[in-house]
Design a protein around this motif. Sequence first.
Motif, PDB file in Angstrom:
ATOM      1  N   ALA A 166       1.106  -1.383  -0.040  1.00  0.00           N
ATOM      2  CA  ALA A 166       0.148  -0.080   0.193  1.00  0.00           C
ATOM      3  C   ALA A 166       0.775   1.408  -0.044  1.00  0.00           C
ATOM      4  O   ALA A 166       0.585   2.233   0.888  1.00  0.00           O
ATOM      5  N   ARG A 168       2.397   4.176  -2.953  1.00  0.00           N
ATOM      6  CA  ARG A 168       1.465   5.278  -3.660  1.00  0.00           C
ATOM      7  C   ARG A 168       0.448   4.732  -4.389  1.00  0.00           C
ATOM      8  O   ARG A 168      -0.589   4.985  -4.697  1.00  0.00           O
ATOM      9  N   ASP A 188       1.871  -4.702   4.007  1.00  0.00           N
ATOM     10  CA  ASP A 188       2.977  -3.815   3.473  1.00  0.00           C
ATOM     11  C   ASP A 188       4.266  -3.960   4.357  1.00  0.00           C
ATOM     12  O   ASP A 188       3.863  -4.168   5.730  1.00  0.00           O
ATOM     13  N   ASN A 221       0.859  -4.675  -5.699  1.00  0.00           N
ATOM     14  CA  ASN A 221       1.587  -3.159  -5.934  1.00  0.00           C
ATOM     15  C   ASN A 221       2.723  -3.129  -5.476  1.00  0.00           C
ATOM     16  O   ASN A 221       3.122  -1.751  -5.093  1.00  0.00           O
ATOM     17  N   HIS A 225      11.937  -7.089  -6.598  1.00  0.00           N
ATOM     18  CA  HIS A 225      13.148  -7.037  -5.943  1.00  0.00           C
ATOM     19  C   HIS A 225      13.350  -8.567  -5.476  1.00  0.00           C
ATOM     20  O   HIS A 225      12.424  -9.224  -5.600  1.00  0.00           O
ATOM     21  N   ASP A 275      -0.768  -5.451 -16.744  1.00  0.00           N
ATOM     22  CA  ASP A 275       0.015  -4.983 -17.958  1.00  0.00           C
ATOM     23  C   ASP A 275       1.336  -5.085 -17.847  1.00  0.00           C
ATOM     24  O   ASP A 275       2.030  -4.655 -18.739  1.00  0.00           O
TER      25      ASP A 275
HETATM   26  N1  LIG Z   1       2.332  -0.909 -14.886  1.00  0.00           N
HETATM   27  C1  LIG Z   1       3.032   0.356 -14.671  1.00  0.00           C
HETATM   28  O1  LIG Z   1       2.687   1.006 -15.557  1.00  0.00           O
HETATM   29  C2  LIG Z   1       3.740   0.763 -13.254  1.00  0.00           C
HETATM   30  C3  LIG Z   1       3.873   0.008 -12.686  1.00  0.00           C
HETATM   31  N2  LIG Z   1       4.732   0.438 -11.470  1.00  0.00           N
HETATM   32  C4  LIG Z   1       5.055  -0.634 -10.374  1.00  0.00           C
HETATM   33  O2  LIG Z   1       4.422  -0.525  -9.126  1.00  0.00           O
HETATM   34  C5  LIG Z   1       5.315  -0.546  -8.369  1.00  0.00           C
HETATM   35  C6  LIG Z   1       4.995   0.103  -6.837  1.00  0.00           C
HETATM   36  O3  LIG Z   1       4.689   1.592  -7.140  1.00  0.00           O
HETATM   37  P1  LIG Z   1       4.221   2.689  -6.052  1.00  0.00           P
HETATM   38  O4  LIG Z   1       3.113   2.292  -5.488  1.00  0.00           O
HETATM   39  O5  LIG Z   1       4.477   4.137  -6.860  1.00  0.00           O
HETATM   40  O6  LIG Z   1       5.762   2.491  -5.152  1.00  0.00           O
HETATM   41  P2  LIG Z   1       6.010   2.734  -3.688  1.00  0.00           P
HETATM   42  O7  LIG Z   1       7.507   2.789  -3.355  1.00  0.00           O
HETATM   43  O8  LIG Z   1       5.130   4.220  -3.268  1.00  0.00           O
HETATM   44  O9  LIG Z   1       5.289   1.745  -2.997  1.00  0.00           O
HETATM   45  C7  LIG Z   1       6.001   0.263  -2.970  1.00  0.00           C
HETATM   46  C8  LIG Z   1       5.331  -0.197  -1.727  1.00  0.00           C
HETATM   47  O10 LIG Z   1       5.632  -1.466  -1.743  1.00  0.00           O
HETATM   48  C9  LIG Z   1       6.035  -1.824  -0.371  1.00  0.00           C
HETATM   49  N3  LIG Z   1       6.974  -3.177  -0.357  1.00  0.00           N
HETATM   50  C10 LIG Z   1       8.212  -3.450  -0.738  1.00  0.00           C
HETATM   51  N4  LIG Z   1       8.388  -4.682  -0.729  1.00  0.00           N
HETATM   52  C11 LIG Z   1       7.472  -5.345  -0.289  1.00  0.00           C
HETATM   53  C12 LIG Z   1       7.320  -6.864   0.300  1.00  0.00           C
HETATM   54  N5  LIG Z   1       8.295  -7.652   0.118  1.00  0.00           N
HETATM   55  N6  LIG Z   1       6.259  -6.808   0.971  1.00  0.00           N
HETATM   56  C13 LIG Z   1       5.240  -6.152   1.213  1.00  0.00           C
HETATM   57  N7  LIG Z   1       5.338  -4.800   0.865  1.00  0.00           N
HETATM   58  C14 LIG Z   1       6.445  -4.318   0.001  1.00  0.00           C
HETATM   59  C15 LIG Z   1       6.962  -0.753   0.244  1.00  0.00           C
HETATM   60  O11 LIG Z   1       6.939  -0.998   1.496  1.00  0.00           O
HETATM   61  C16 LIG Z   1       5.920   0.369  -0.371  1.00  0.00           C
HETATM   62  O12 LIG Z   1       5.065   0.697   0.574  1.00  0.00           O
HETATM   63  C17 LIG Z   1       6.611   0.067  -8.829  1.00  0.00           C
HETATM   64  O13 LIG Z   1       7.684  -0.410  -8.209  1.00  0.00           O
HETATM   65  C18 LIG Z   1       6.423  -0.578  -9.948  1.00  0.00           C
HETATM   66  O14 LIG Z   1       7.230  -1.866 -10.124  1.00  0.00           O
HETATM   67  C19 LIG Z   1       4.857   1.461 -11.112  1.00  0.00           C
HETATM   68  C20 LIG Z   1       4.304   2.586 -12.017  1.00  0.00           C
HETATM   69  C21 LIG Z   1       3.932   2.072 -13.283  1.00  0.00           C
END
Ligand SMILES: NC(=O)C1=CN([C@@H]2O[C@H](COP(=O)(O)OP(=O)(O)OC[C@H]3O[C@@H](n4cnc5c(N)ncnc54)[C@H](O)[C@@H]3O)[C@@H](O)[C@H]2O)C=CC1
Length: 358
Positions: A166, A168, A188, A221, A225, A275
């Motif tokens: 959860a 952005r 999260d 979401n 990694h 997607d």
């Molecule tokens: N399909 C598309 O066009 C797009 C896809 N994305 C993907 O969405 C991902 C997330 O984007 P945002 O929400 O903007 O990033 P963000 O950095 O705001 O949120 C990512 C969240 O994932 C959580 N997280 C990381 N590893 C975790 C784990 N092992 N277990 C539980 N939670 C975990 C983090 O604590 C963080 O709250 C991006 O890294 C990217 O891979 C992002 C933008 C466009």
Amino acid sequence: MSTPSPSSIDFRPGELLGCISGELGLRKFIEDRGHSLIVTSEKDGAGCQLEEELQDAHYVISQPFYPAYLTRERIASAPNLKAAITAGIGSDHVDLQAAMEYNIDVSEVTFCNSISVAEHVVMQILSLVRNYIPSYHWIKKGGWNIADCVERSYDIEGMKVGTVAAGRIGLAVLKRLQAFDCELHYTDRHRLPRDVEEKYNLHYWEDWKGMVQTMDVVTLNCPLHPETEHMINTESIKNFKRGTYLVNTARGKLCDKDVIAQALKDGTLAGYAGDVWFPQPPPADHVWRSMPWHGMTPHVSGTSLSAQARYAAGVREILEHYWDGKEIRSEYQIVTNGALAGAGAHSYSEGNTTTGCD
Ligand SMILES: NC(=O)C1=CN([C@@H]2O[C@H](COP(=O)(O)OP(=O)(O)OC[C@H]3O[C@@H](n4cnc5c(N)ncnc54)[C@H](O)[C@@H]3O)[C@@H](O)[C@H]2O)C=CC1
């Protein structure tokens, strides 16, 4: 978080920027600063143009939608490389471990398309649960097959929806689904503030495998990694409630592709949409193109024209900061000075996911 704020832009928001001819609207700016810009889509295969240009490139800008995979070997072959900039969000196409070891900075335009993706997730949840795509195809085929259309069609009102992460995007999805009167759940590695949980009536789970046991809809979401690569695999799929809808716009490699295809065939999943694929573009015979009950698109959710204007401006903001000797925003930093930093330290873990399983 605020949107990108470069000193100015040379494009009109709404123009097609995220393609070869659009050049992210950056050519004038880059050349005015005395640098040269090479734009190519020849990014795959040994000896491709990307590999040739890496021999003297200082910066590589890549979109996640059509990614230039910066593997360890490619990073090692680029003696002048200072930084890899993602025109979007999600820097898993860069071997982050190698970037740290070779002291290559990695950055992305955090929040440039988070809302664009959240809208796509809500659209795909609705399209799966309401059986929109098959119904559309009945009309295209000249039919009026009401029973065929609705035999798998439900309301999402009252359904339990859970997001794995959860950040952005995940939180933006939950906020939008609140209007549909769903029961909202999340997990999260960073728990949301209590007031946010209360405002949106969110149920927190420490363990995603526990959460999915009772969800009707699950959406992924989190970034890709080492902690999350193939998190949906032969074993973990067994935790899902039978007939779950799964929407993944995060990264293809969060899932074992064959496990998803099998789960749709045997009814473990009622539908899968998203997607994101691996690799991108996927081969013509990628099993997700032909599996039943899917609603996949190419990687487009984060590259609407609205999003393109933001990530193009964000790349310019990052370059301006590099060239003016200023530190870029911490939210844009994934790897800085050989270590995970900013958004990278918050959301990623050390290691590499550019290669390996598909
Ligand atoms: N399909 C598309 O066009 C797009 C896809 N994305 C993907 O969405 C991902 C997330 O984007 P945002 O929400 O903007 O990033 P963000 O950095 O705001 O949120 C990512 C969240 O994932 C959580 N997280 C990381 N590893 C975790 C784990 N092992 N277990 C539980 N939670 C975990 C983090 O604590 C963080 O709250 C991006 O890294 C990217 O891979 C992002 C933008 C466009």
